[in-house]
Design a protein around this motif. Sequence first.
Motif, PDB file in Angstrom:
ATOM      1  N   GLU A 178      -2.309  -2.653  14.084  1.00 27.84           N
ATOM      2  CA  GLU A 178      -2.863  -2.086  15.316  1.00 27.84           C
ATOM      3  C   GLU A 178      -4.281  -1.588  15.053  1.00 27.84           C
ATOM      4  OE1 GLU A 178      -2.135   1.770  18.209  1.00 27.84           O
ATOM      5  OE2 GLU A 178      -0.378   0.664  17.505  1.00 27.84           O
ATOM      6  N   GLN A 179      -5.169  -1.897  15.942  1.00 30.19           N
ATOM      7  CA  GLN A 179      -6.579  -1.562  15.777  1.00 30.19           C
ATOM      8  C   GLN A 179      -6.790  -0.061  15.695  1.00 30.19           C
ATOM      9  OE1 GLN A 179      -9.052  -3.260  18.811  1.00 30.19           O
ATOM     10  NE2 GLN A 179     -10.960  -2.473  17.963  1.00 30.19           N
ATOM     11  N   ASN A 180      -7.715   0.344  14.837  1.00 32.67           N
ATOM     12  CA  ASN A 180      -8.091   1.739  14.723  1.00 32.67           C
ATOM     13  C   ASN A 180      -8.791   2.169  16.011  1.00 32.67           C
ATOM     14  OD1 ASN A 180      -9.128   4.252  14.039  1.00 32.67           O
ATOM     15  ND2 ASN A 180      -9.830   3.615  12.015  1.00 32.67           N
ATOM     16  N   ALA A 181      -8.291   3.217  16.644  1.00 35.05           N
ATOM     17  CA  ALA A 181      -8.855   3.675  17.911  1.00 35.05           C
ATOM     18  C   ALA A 181     -10.166   4.420  17.731  1.00 35.05           C
ATOM     19  CB  ALA A 181      -7.843   4.546  18.652  1.00 35.05           C
ATOM     20  N   GLY A 182     -10.545   4.710  16.499  1.00 38.77           N
ATOM     21  CA  GLY A 182     -11.824   5.360  16.248  1.00 38.77           C
ATOM     22  C   GLY A 182     -11.717   6.872  16.171  1.00 38.77           C
ATOM     23  N   GLY A 183     -12.833   7.496  15.819  1.00 36.70           N
ATOM     24  CA  GLY A 183     -12.877   8.944  15.687  1.00 36.70           C
ATOM     25  C   GLY A 183     -12.470   9.444  14.321  1.00 36.70           C
ATOM     26  N   VAL A 184     -12.044   8.519  13.446  1.00 33.68           N
ATOM     27  CA  VAL A 184     -11.614   8.866  12.098  1.00 33.68           C
ATOM     28  C   VAL A 184     -12.435   8.038  11.113  1.00 33.68           C
ATOM     29  CG1 VAL A 184      -9.701   8.833  10.457  1.00 33.68           C
ATOM     30  CG2 VAL A 184      -9.280   9.445  12.833  1.00 33.68           C
TER      31      VAL A 184
END
Length: 211
Positions: free
Chosen positions: A46-52
């Motif tokens: 699952e794609q990394n949703a970002g912010g990390v």
Amino acid sequence: MELKFDSRTDILEVFPTRLFMFAIEGSAPLNDALKAAVLTREASGEQNAGGVIGGWRSGGNLFDWQDKGIDTIRQTALGAVQTVVPQIAGGDCTFNARLSGSATVLRYGAYEKSHLKPGHHLTMIYTVEAGDTPNADAPESGTIEIDDPRGAASLAGLPIDPVGSPMLVAPKNGQLTVFPSWLTFRTNPYYGDGERVTLTISAEILSLKRS
């Protein structure tokens, strides 16, 4: 002329910001199930949703996952909301709550960028796995850092006055931290051998009425 002052009665606390700390007793089996579900989701690609940075965050559909542990934490979060909202509202009230959430995995050196949850009323951070505890070399490792919302406070505060400084919350397994969604927060770089796994849950309060 005498200046009269009694520190027991003559101090008025203004603009308080409350953080609510819950602990789930006997949470180890639940945490094991949640950690397995999160790591399986990550491993699925699952794609990394970002912010990390240096870690992974799921999309905001946590409560669509078909997992008993997720169902349990959803009910736990709703119970916390039922406790917190009357405290904020100043008495008994009725309301509905709509939840959304995501999972975050941090490994060595990873951190979570500063953010908040606009459009929601309460933010909850549940610690599934705190990972290695901070040590003398990295005393803020993996801690949750919450900014003082009074932006001007740091401009004219006394040098040793904590007003205007961020608050650090050291995560513990099975800990649910609840605070207003207008607070900006981040997770400091985590320096541990194992994963640090958390769930971030947002609550929108609907149809709020005093009882």
